[in-house]
Scaffold this motif. Structure first.
Motif, PDB file in Angstrom:
ATOM      1  N   MET A  56       0.919  -1.240  -0.002  1.00 23.56           N
ATOM      2  CA  MET A  56       0.053   0.054  -0.203  1.00 23.56           C
ATOM      3  C   MET A  56       0.839   1.190  -0.088  1.00 23.56           C
ATOM      4  SD  MET A  56      -3.006   0.877   2.866  1.00 23.56           S
ATOM      5  CE  MET A  56      -3.846  -0.694   2.478  1.00 23.56           C
ATOM      6  N   PRO A  57       0.506   2.182  -0.907  1.00 19.50           N
ATOM      7  CA  PRO A  57       1.478   3.392  -0.947  1.00 19.50           C
ATOM      8  C   PRO A  57       1.232   4.191   0.205  1.00 19.50           C
ATOM      9  CG  PRO A  57      -0.383   3.584  -2.597  1.00 19.50           C
ATOM     10  CD  PRO A  57      -0.434   2.185  -1.908  1.00 19.50           C
ATOM     11  N   VAL A  58       2.362   4.599   0.899  1.00 16.83           N
ATOM     12  CA  VAL A  58       2.160   5.639   2.073  1.00 16.83           C
ATOM     13  C   VAL A  58       3.136   6.599   1.787  1.00 16.83           C
ATOM     14  CG1 VAL A  58       1.224   3.997   3.564  1.00 16.83           C
ATOM     15  CG2 VAL A  58       3.517   4.075   3.281  1.00 16.83           C
ATOM     16  N   ASP A  59       3.056   7.663   2.245  1.00 17.65           N
ATOM     17  CA  ASP A  59       3.986   8.945   2.255  1.00 17.65           C
ATOM     18  C   ASP A  59       4.803   8.713   3.299  1.00 17.65           C
ATOM     19  OD1 ASP A  59       5.381  11.013   2.382  1.00 17.65           O
ATOM     20  OD2 ASP A  59       3.769  12.500   2.433  1.00 17.65           O
ATOM     21  N   GLN A  60       6.020   7.999   2.983  1.00 24.33           N
ATOM     22  CA  GLN A  60       7.005   7.683   4.042  1.00 24.33           C
ATOM     23  C   GLN A  60       7.550   8.888   4.746  1.00 24.33           C
ATOM     24  OE1 GLN A  60       7.581   4.617   5.132  1.00 24.33           O
ATOM     25  NE2 GLN A  60       6.364   3.527   3.637  1.00 24.33           N
ATOM     26  N   GLY A  61       7.689   9.720   4.024  1.00 18.83           N
ATOM     27  CA  GLY A  61       8.312  11.170   4.584  1.00 18.83           C
ATOM     28  C   GLY A  61       7.565  11.608   5.633  1.00 18.83           C
ATOM     29  N   ASN A  62       5.943  11.612   5.776  1.00 17.71           N
ATOM     30  CA  ASN A  62       5.426  11.751   6.639  1.00 17.71           C
ATOM     31  C   ASN A  62       4.812  10.809   7.740  1.00 17.71           C
ATOM     32  OD1 ASN A  62       4.986  14.800   6.671  1.00 17.71           O
ATOM     33  ND2 ASN A  62       2.827  14.636   6.224  1.00 17.71           N
ATOM     34  N   ALA A  63       5.382   9.786   7.676  1.00 19.59           N
ATOM     35  CA  ALA A  63       5.233   8.704   8.785  1.00 19.59           C
ATOM     36  C   ALA A  63       5.838   8.754   9.971  1.00 19.59           C
ATOM     37  CB  ALA A  63       5.328   7.400   8.212  1.00 19.59           C
ATOM     38  N   ILE A  64       5.339   8.424  11.204  1.00 19.75           N
ATOM     39  CA  ILE A  64       5.883   8.489  12.305  1.00 19.75           C
ATOM     40  C   ILE A  64       6.258   7.171  12.702  1.00 19.75           C
ATOM     41  CG2 ILE A  64       5.631   9.101  15.050  1.00 19.75           C
ATOM     42  CD1 ILE A  64       4.063  11.534  13.966  1.00 19.75           C
ATOM     43  N   GLU A  65       7.441   6.748  13.284  1.00 24.25           N
ATOM     44  CA  GLU A  65       7.507   5.616  13.714  1.00 24.25           C
ATOM     45  C   GLU A  65       8.202   5.443  14.769  1.00 24.25           C
ATOM     46  OE1 GLU A  65       9.499   2.830  10.813  1.00 24.25           O
ATOM     47  OE2 GLU A  65       8.695   3.925   9.173  1.00 24.25           O
ATOM     48  N   GLN A  66       7.781   4.538  15.861  1.00 25.80           N
ATOM     49  CA  GLN A  66       8.294   4.446  17.067  1.00 25.80           C
ATOM     50  C   GLN A  66       8.259   2.961  17.646  1.00 25.80           C
ATOM     51  OE1 GLN A  66       7.718   7.588  20.001  1.00 25.80           O
ATOM     52  NE2 GLN A  66       7.764   8.919  18.485  1.00 25.80           N
ATOM     53  N   GLU A  67       9.243   2.900  18.432  1.00 25.88           N
ATOM     54  CA  GLU A  67       9.610   1.343  19.063  1.00 25.88           C
ATOM     55  C   GLU A  67       9.734   1.543  20.589  1.00 25.88           C
ATOM     56  OE1 GLU A  67      11.519  -1.378  16.073  1.00 25.88           O
ATOM     57  OE2 GLU A  67      12.568  -1.924  17.742  1.00 25.88           O
ATOM     58  N   ILE A  68       9.384   0.475  21.196  1.00 27.03           N
ATOM     59  CA  ILE A  68       9.384   0.533  22.667  1.00 27.03           C
ATOM     60  C   ILE A  68       9.677  -1.176  22.955  1.00 27.03           C
ATOM     61  CG2 ILE A  68       7.310   0.826  23.591  1.00 27.03           C
ATOM     62  CD1 ILE A  68       8.561   2.557  25.589  1.00 27.03           C
ATOM     63  N   ARG A  69      10.673  -1.539  23.868  1.00 28.36           N
ATOM     64  CA  ARG A  69      10.464  -2.848  24.492  1.00 28.36           C
ATOM     65  C   ARG A  69       9.865  -2.750  25.762  1.00 28.36           C
ATOM     66  NH1 ARG A  69      12.178  -7.007  27.563  1.00 28.36           N
ATOM     67  NH2 ARG A  69      12.688  -9.023  26.370  1.00 28.36           N
ATOM     68  N   ILE A  70       8.765  -3.771  26.005  1.00 21.71           N
ATOM     69  CA  ILE A  70       7.966  -3.801  27.120  1.00 21.71           C
ATOM     70  C   ILE A  70       7.924  -5.251  27.725  1.00 21.71           C
ATOM     71  CG2 ILE A  70       5.715  -4.009  28.041  1.00 21.71           C
ATOM     72  CD1 ILE A  70       4.962  -1.835  26.119  1.00 21.71           C
ATOM     73  N   ALA A  71       8.461  -5.260  29.085  1.00 21.72           N
ATOM     74  CA  ALA A  71       8.809  -6.595  29.622  1.00 21.72           C
ATOM     75  C   ALA A  71       7.362  -7.328  30.109  1.00 21.72           C
ATOM     76  CB  ALA A  71       9.654  -6.372  30.835  1.00 21.72           C
ATOM     77  N   ALA A  72       6.690  -7.604  29.167  1.00 26.25           N
ATOM     78  CA  ALA A  72       5.268  -8.164  29.081  1.00 26.25           C
ATOM     79  C   ALA A  72       4.914  -9.038  28.014  1.00 26.25           C
ATOM     80  CB  ALA A  72       4.231  -7.099  29.557  1.00 26.25           C
ATOM     81  N   GLN A  73       4.220 -10.230  28.267  1.00 24.01           N
ATOM     82  CA  GLN A  73       3.786 -10.952  27.073  1.00 24.01           C
ATOM     83  C   GLN A  73       3.040 -10.035  25.807  1.00 24.01           C
ATOM     84  OE1 GLN A  73       4.940 -14.370  26.430  1.00 24.01           O
ATOM     85  NE2 GLN A  73       6.133 -13.950  28.317  1.00 24.01           N
ATOM     86  N   PRO A  74       3.039 -10.463  24.668  1.00 19.57           N
ATOM     87  CA  PRO A  74       2.162  -9.767  23.771  1.00 19.57           C
ATOM     88  C   PRO A  74       0.769  -9.759  24.123  1.00 19.57           C
ATOM     89  CG  PRO A  74       3.943 -11.155  22.566  1.00 19.57           C
ATOM     90  CD  PRO A  74       4.082 -11.274  23.919  1.00 19.57           C
ATOM     91  N   ASP A  75       0.258 -11.123  24.828  1.00 20.06           N
ATOM     92  CA  ASP A  75      -1.103 -10.704  24.931  1.00 20.06           C
ATOM     93  C   ASP A  75      -1.563  -9.892  26.092  1.00 20.06           C
ATOM     94  OD1 ASP A  75      -0.048 -12.405  26.877  1.00 20.06           O
ATOM     95  OD2 ASP A  75      -1.545 -14.024  27.028  1.00 20.06           O
ATOM     96  N   THR A  76      -0.631  -9.506  26.913  1.00 20.03           N
ATOM     97  CA  THR A  76      -0.871  -8.685  28.299  1.00 20.03           C
ATOM     98  C   THR A  76      -0.897  -7.325  27.553  1.00 20.03           C
ATOM     99  OG1 THR A  76       0.625  -9.902  29.876  1.00 20.03           O
ATOM    100  CG2 THR A  76       0.116  -7.492  30.149  1.00 20.03           C
ATOM    101  N   VAL A  77       0.181  -6.900  26.728  1.00 13.70           N
ATOM    102  CA  VAL A  77       0.181  -5.617  25.984  1.00 13.70           C
ATOM    103  C   VAL A  77      -0.866  -5.428  24.932  1.00 13.70           C
ATOM    104  CG1 VAL A  77       1.570  -4.143  24.607  1.00 13.70           C
ATOM    105  CG2 VAL A  77       2.991  -5.864  26.167  1.00 13.70           C
ATOM    106  N   PHE A  78      -1.436  -6.406  24.329  1.00 12.34           N
ATOM    107  CA  PHE A  78      -2.520  -6.151  23.217  1.00 12.34           C
ATOM    108  C   PHE A  78      -3.687  -5.568  23.899  1.00 12.34           C
ATOM    109  CE2 PHE A  78      -5.958  -7.152  20.637  1.00 12.34           C
ATOM    110  CZ  PHE A  78      -5.479  -7.169  19.316  1.00 12.34           C
ATOM    111  N   GLU A  79      -4.157  -6.048  25.247  1.00  6.27           N
ATOM    112  CA  GLU A  79      -5.396  -5.592  25.865  1.00  6.27           C
ATOM    113  C   GLU A  79      -5.323  -4.101  25.989  1.00  6.27           C
ATOM    114  OE1 GLU A  79      -5.963  -7.819  29.344  1.00  6.27           O
ATOM    115  OE2 GLU A  79      -6.436  -9.692  28.139  1.00  6.27           O
ATOM    116  N   PHE A  80      -3.979  -3.333  26.026  1.00  4.86           N
ATOM    117  CA  PHE A  80      -3.893  -1.965  26.489  1.00  4.86           C
ATOM    118  C   PHE A  80      -4.528  -1.201  25.031  1.00  4.86           C
ATOM    119  CE2 PHE A  80      -1.712  -3.590  29.926  1.00  4.86           C
ATOM    120  CZ  PHE A  80      -1.980  -2.455  30.880  1.00  4.86           C
ATOM    121  N   PHE A  81      -4.710  -1.741  23.863  1.00  3.82           N
ATOM    122  CA  PHE A  81      -4.952  -1.229  22.783  1.00  3.82           C
ATOM    123  C   PHE A  81      -6.744  -1.528  22.604  1.00  3.82           C
ATOM    124  CE2 PHE A  81      -0.561  -1.486  22.020  1.00  3.82           C
ATOM    125  CZ  PHE A  81      -0.177  -0.178  21.562  1.00  3.82           C
TER     126      PHE A  81
END
Lengths: 155, 108
Positions: free
Chosen positions: A1-26
């Motif tokens: 899918m074409p996106v305007d990469q120049g205008n994208a925001i990308e962020q990353e963080i490591r969390i000491a919790a399993q994905p299913d725990t983290v997922f619920e926060f969304f």
């Protein structure tokens, strides 16, 4: 899918919790408001509402696009209000949860944001900036106490 | 962003920004639109310029101003901060939750 990469925001963080725990926060309103907003209305299925009341002057709203627990969630995103450069549904946030040992790497990409040029020439930028100023000032009084970036164990 | 937010908090400065949003205007033209003194207008222009919201061009002794769109909205920087702080809080909340879950699933 074409996106305007120049205008994208990308962020990353490591969390000491399993994905299913983290997922619920969304997807769970009570958990959402532990990290974003004062009140949330969430219907986590494609087409379901994503609405997070951040402050008196700023309400984020969109719709879920993909809900794939505990790996990925995608929703459209914008601010409510008649005149602002990012109306509801106009941009898109993709969250990927990648297992990393006993933790999770959360990758956030915010795509399809308006060009600054378009934003400024659109009507109501003044109104929008006033909202932004209030949102920035009143977004969450708890921010500073968490500024260190991670919980520390007391001895 | 802080300087920009402070700069737009003042109504006369917002008015100046509206005047120069589409077209470049001379200092004299801008001052002509206001009841406040010319030095006051000049001071507002200095604040806007140092916040990166307007750019100044000199032509002999005349000065011209126009809005600098990228300085104004800085939407990307704002949203980076918005999500960045959010993820920090997500980390704290999710790690607390994980701790609760582990304690709850521990036998005895």
């Amino acid at each position: 899918m074409p996106v305007d990469q120049g205008n994208a925001i990308e962020q990353e963080i490591r969390i000491a919790a399993q994905p299913d725990t983290v997922f619920e926060f969304f997807v769970d309103p009570e958990k959402m408001t532990q990290w974003k907003g004062r009140q949330a209305e969430l219907d986590p299925r494609p087409g379901g509402i994503y609405r997070v009341d951040i402050s008196d002057m700023a309400v984020a709203r969109g719709e879920y696009v993909e809900v794939d627990p505990p790996n990925r969630v995608v929703f459209t995103w914008g601010w409510e209000g008649i005149s602002n450069p990012v109306p509801p549904g106009s941009s898109r946030v993709e969250i990927d949860l990648v297992p990393d040992g006993d933790g999770t790497i959360v990758r956030l990409r915010h795509l399809d944001l308006p060009e600054d040029e378009r934003a400024i020439h659109g009507q109501g930028w003044e109104h929008f900036l006033a909202r932004l100023a209030k949102a920035a000032a009143g977004e969450d009084p708890g921010v500073d106490s968490h500024a260190s970036g991670g919980p520390t164990k007391s001895a | 962003m802080e300087a920009a937010l402070r700069a737009i908090a003042e109504p006369n400065r917002r008015r100046i920004l509206e005047l120069v949003a589409e077209d470049e205007r001379s200092a004299g033209e801008i001052a002509g639109e206001f009841d406040i003194t010319r030095p006051a207008v000049s001071q507002h222009l200095t604040v806007l310029k140092s916040a990166g919201l307007v750019v100044e061009r000199r032509e002999g002794t005349r000065r011209f101003y126009r809005a600098r769109p990228e300085g104004f909205i800085d939407l990307k920087a704002f949203l980076e901060k918005f999500w960045g702080e959010g993820l920090e809080r997500l980390k704290l909340a999710a790690e607390l939750e994980e701790g609760r879950r582990r304690r709850a699933s521990r036998p005895g």
